[in-house]
Design a protein around this motif. Structure first.
Motif, PDB file in Angstrom:
ATOM      1  N   CYS A  15       1.176  -1.156   0.288  1.00 19.77           N
ATOM      2  CA  CYS A  15       0.731  -0.303  -0.244  1.00 19.77           C
ATOM      3  C   CYS A  15       0.920   1.059   0.288  1.00 19.77           C
ATOM      4  CB  CYS A  15      -0.957  -0.139   1.314  1.00 19.77           C
ATOM      5  SG  CYS A  15      -2.036   1.074   1.258  1.00 19.77           S
ATOM      6  N   THR A  72       1.958   2.234  -3.680  1.00 20.66           N
ATOM      7  CA  THR A  72       0.635   2.291  -4.487  1.00 20.66           C
ATOM      8  C   THR A  72       0.298   3.559  -4.147  1.00 20.66           C
ATOM      9  OG1 THR A  72       0.430   0.101  -4.534  1.00 20.66           O
ATOM     10  CG2 THR A  72      -1.671   2.016  -4.924  1.00 20.66           C
ATOM     11  N   VAL A  73       0.189   4.719  -2.784  1.00 21.05           N
ATOM     12  CA  VAL A  73       0.254   5.396  -2.683  1.00 21.05           C
ATOM     13  C   VAL A  73       1.078   6.125  -3.601  1.00 21.05           C
ATOM     14  CG1 VAL A  73      -0.857   7.032  -0.442  1.00 21.05           C
ATOM     15  CG2 VAL A  73      -1.804   4.693  -0.806  1.00 21.05           C
ATOM     16  N   GLU A 128       3.774   5.902  -5.422  1.00 20.87           N
ATOM     17  CA  GLU A 128       3.784   6.453  -6.736  1.00 20.87           C
ATOM     18  C   GLU A 128       1.863   7.127  -7.924  1.00 20.87           C
ATOM     19  OE1 GLU A 128       3.044   2.525  -8.632  1.00 20.87           O
ATOM     20  OE2 GLU A 128       5.306   2.040  -8.332  1.00 20.87           O
ATOM     21  N   SER A 129       1.138   7.233  -6.597  1.00 20.34           N
ATOM     22  CA  SER A 129      -0.466   8.062  -7.388  1.00 20.34           C
ATOM     23  C   SER A 129       0.100   9.062  -7.194  1.00 20.34           C
ATOM     24  CB  SER A 129      -1.306   6.992  -6.324  1.00 20.34           C
ATOM     25  OG  SER A 129      -1.622   5.707  -7.304  1.00 20.34           O
ATOM     26  N   GLU A 139      -5.277  -3.481  -5.923  1.00 19.26           N
ATOM     27  CA  GLU A 139      -4.722  -1.868  -5.681  1.00 19.26           C
ATOM     28  C   GLU A 139      -5.058  -1.211  -6.759  1.00 19.26           C
ATOM     29  OE1 GLU A 139      -0.400  -1.251  -6.363  1.00 19.26           O
ATOM     30  OE2 GLU A 139      -0.917  -3.449  -7.473  1.00 19.26           O
ATOM     31  N   ALA A 140      -5.722  -1.543  -7.685  1.00 18.38           N
ATOM     32  CA  ALA A 140      -6.496  -0.612  -8.807  1.00 18.38           C
ATOM     33  C   ALA A 140      -7.274   0.155  -8.505  1.00 18.38           C
ATOM     34  CB  ALA A 140      -6.931  -1.122  -9.817  1.00 18.38           C
ATOM     35  N   ARG A 195      -5.420   3.240  -6.481  1.00 20.03           N
ATOM     36  CA  ARG A 195      -4.782   3.947  -7.320  1.00 20.03           C
ATOM     37  C   ARG A 195      -5.309   4.824  -7.149  1.00 20.03           C
ATOM     38  NH1 ARG A 195       0.090   3.089  -8.904  1.00 20.03           N
ATOM     39  NH2 ARG A 195       1.103   1.386  -8.814  1.00 20.03           N
ATOM     40  N   GLN A 196      -7.180   4.360  -8.108  1.00 19.44           N
ATOM     41  CA  GLN A 196      -8.217   5.303  -8.523  1.00 19.44           C
ATOM     42  C   GLN A 196      -8.837   6.112  -7.091  1.00 19.44           C
ATOM     43  OE1 GLN A 196     -11.976   2.942  -9.565  1.00 19.44           O
ATOM     44  NE2 GLN A 196     -12.739   5.190 -10.211  1.00 19.44           N
ATOM     45  N   THR A 221      -6.037   8.926  -6.600  1.00 21.32           N
ATOM     46  CA  THR A 221      -6.270   9.695  -7.836  1.00 21.32           C
ATOM     47  C   THR A 221      -7.424  10.112  -8.140  1.00 21.32           C
ATOM     48  OG1 THR A 221      -5.826   7.901  -9.594  1.00 21.32           O
ATOM     49  CG2 THR A 221      -6.793  10.043 -10.163  1.00 21.32           C
TER      50      THR A 221
END
Length: 241
Positions: free
Chosen positions: A96, A99-100, A102-103, A132-133, A136-137, A140
């Motif tokens: 997590c 992922t956070v 990078e977003s 994970e998607a 990211r959404q 975002t």
């Protein structure tokens, strides 16, 4: 016998409502996909005009409006698919933290162009078992709102923390106009604050966030303090490692 009759009759009464909702959801999905094609063509034509005659206020306006329309379509499709997501949700173990981060980093150029100060408190080693998607959404949408509604030379702060039984993600930004009253209205579909009206917001972003969090078994909340708006997401314990 009475209970049986009530059950049968109520099922028949509810069936048209269910069918109507399903048709509405299917219409939004089909229309959204159809709208994507002219959006892409309009954007391509604007790029050709800029290549031939150079950038102008008119081509910039076209690109801005196309981006707004594209965002609206994406949010509408997300909302229409929420009821289907639970069945199709594919979960896996992932970082997590990564992922956070990078977003959030993807919005650095936008923040820099606006003179915003970005702060990140994202420790390493925070993992989740989930989609994970979707994470990211969520990030975002929150970052897009934070950058869009922050005043020039303002600040945006992102924090990811591991609490006792859940992970907490918070995105905080300066606000030109602080929302008043019940902050839960921010998560209503098509609700637009005064600041959102000035920037062209459609009022679907945070509604999508709330819907996604509910499907994931988490929660979303808003808080206001010292001229800043904070959106707080809590991912419950079953999804954490």
């Amino acid at each position: 016998l009475v209970l049986f009759l009530v059950s049968v009759l109520s099922g028949r009464a509810i069936r048209p409502v269910i069918e109507s909702m399903e048709k509405q959801r299917q219409f939004i999905t089909d229309a959204g996909h159809e709208i994507k094609t002219p959006i892409a063509i309009i954007l391509a034509n604007a790029e050709v005009i800029e290549m031939c005659e150079g950038e102008s206020e008119w081509t910039r306006s076209i690109r801005n409006q196309v981006e707004r329309l594209g965002e609206l379509v994406r949010n509408l499709l997300t909302l229409s698919r929420l009821d289907e997501m639970q069945d199709r949700l594919q979960t896996a173990d992932f970082s997590c933290s990564e992922t956070v981060r990078e977003s959030v980093d993807a919005f650095a150029p936008m923040a820099q162009a606006k003179g915003l100060k970005m702060e990140k408190n994202i420790p390493e080693g925070l993992y989740m078992n989930g989609c994970e998607a979707n994470i990211r959404q969520l990030v975002t949408i929150l970052m897009d709102n934070a950058v869009k509604y922050s005043p020039e030379e303002g600040s945006v702060r992102v924090s990811l923390e591991k609490k006792e039984r859940y992970l907490e993600l918070s995105v905080c930004n300066d606000c030109q106009e602080i929302p008043e009253g019940d902050l839960n209205r921010l998560f209503d579909r098509f609700y637009r604050s005064d600041a959102a009206r000035h920037t062209g917001g459609a009022g679907l972003g945070l509604a999508s966030v709330k819907g996604l969090m509910e499907k994931m078994g988490g929660s979303a909340a808003a808080a206001v303090e010292a001229g800043q708006l904070t959106i707080i997401l809590e991912f419950k314990a079953p999804g954490n490692l």
